[in-house]
Design a protein around this motif. Structure first.
Motif, PDB file in Angstrom:
ATOM      1  N   UNK A  31       3.987  -1.260  -2.187  1.00  0.00           N
ATOM      2  CA  UNK A  31       3.526   0.114  -2.387  1.00  0.00           C
ATOM      3  C   UNK A  31       4.686   1.008  -2.792  1.00  0.00           C
ATOM      4  N   UNK A  32       5.840   0.846  -2.133  1.00  0.00           N
ATOM      5  CA  UNK A  32       6.983   1.710  -2.405  1.00  0.00           C
ATOM      6  C   UNK A  32       7.578   1.443  -3.771  1.00  0.00           C
ATOM      7  N   UNK A  33       7.451   0.220  -4.292  1.00  0.00           N
ATOM      8  CA  UNK A  33       8.030  -0.096  -5.586  1.00  0.00           C
ATOM      9  C   UNK A  33       7.267   0.566  -6.725  1.00  0.00           C
ATOM     10  N   UNK A  61      -6.164   6.298  -4.865  1.00  0.00           N
ATOM     11  CA  UNK A  61      -5.429   5.165  -4.324  1.00  0.00           C
ATOM     12  C   UNK A  61      -4.324   5.633  -3.384  1.00  0.00           C
ATOM     13  N   UNK A  62      -3.697   6.771  -3.697  1.00  0.00           N
ATOM     14  CA  UNK A  62      -2.668   7.327  -2.822  1.00  0.00           C
ATOM     15  C   UNK A  62      -3.268   7.705  -1.465  1.00  0.00           C
ATOM     16  N   UNK A 103      -4.685   3.850   5.073  1.00  0.00           N
ATOM     17  CA  UNK A 103      -4.427   2.485   5.555  1.00  0.00           C
ATOM     18  C   UNK A 103      -3.138   2.414   6.364  1.00  0.00           C
ATOM     19  N   UNK A 104      -2.094   3.144   5.924  1.00  0.00           N
ATOM     20  CA  UNK A 104      -0.845   3.164   6.680  1.00  0.00           C
ATOM     21  C   UNK A 104      -1.032   3.819   8.041  1.00  0.00           C
ATOM     22  N   UNK A 136      -2.934   1.353  15.016  1.00  0.00           N
ATOM     23  CA  UNK A 136      -3.271   0.048  15.580  1.00  0.00           C
ATOM     24  C   UNK A 136      -2.071  -0.624  16.213  1.00  0.00           C
ATOM     25  N   UNK A 137      -0.925  -0.578  15.518  1.00  0.00           N
ATOM     26  CA  UNK A 137       0.294  -1.172  16.065  1.00  0.00           C
ATOM     27  C   UNK A 137       0.723  -0.480  17.350  1.00  0.00           C
ATOM     28  N   UNK A 138       0.650   0.848  17.353  1.00  0.00           N
ATOM     29  CA  UNK A 138       1.034   1.610  18.541  1.00  0.00           C
ATOM     30  C   UNK A 138       0.135   1.269  19.725  1.00  0.00           C
ATOM     31  N   UNK A 139      -1.174   1.195  19.466  1.00  0.00           N
ATOM     32  CA  UNK A 139      -2.122   0.868  20.529  1.00  0.00           C
ATOM     33  C   UNK A 139      -1.879  -0.534  21.074  1.00  0.00           C
TER      34      UNK A 139
END
Length: 90
Positions: free
Chosen positions: A19-21, A31-32, A38-39, A45-48
């Motif tokens: 995405x960053x490239x 899309x942005x 999504x991020x 989700x990761x934090x939870x």
């Protein structure tokens, strides 16, 4: 046993690098927005998951009960309790 269900750090990094490239000007505004959403979902989700993994099993059990009550399970009285006693020690 649960290894297939744990997140693979390389897959996530590859997605973010891809995405960053891409230049921001080359990405459609929709899309942005979808990429940003999504991020955010991924970060939440990761934090939870980290919070659930780092705490005592009692915390996880109470979190599941609270989630089920918020989803409408438990009836109008919102009855729902985490188990206490011998099962908690197992």
């Amino acid at each position: 046993m649960f290894a297939p269900f744990w997140p693979q750090p390389d897959a996530k990094k590859t997605m973010i690098v891809g995405i960053e490239e891409t230049l921001v000007e080359d990405i459609d505004p929709i899309e942005q927005i979808e990429s940003g959403i999504n991020r955010i979902h991924s970060d939440v989700g990761d934090t939870l998951l980290n919070r659930l993994r780092e705490n005592h099993p009692d915390f996880f059990e109470q979190a599941v009960v609270d989630l089920l009550l918020k989803m409408g399970y438990g009836g109008a009285e919102q009855r729902g309790n985490a188990l206490e006693g011998p099962m908690m020690e197992a």
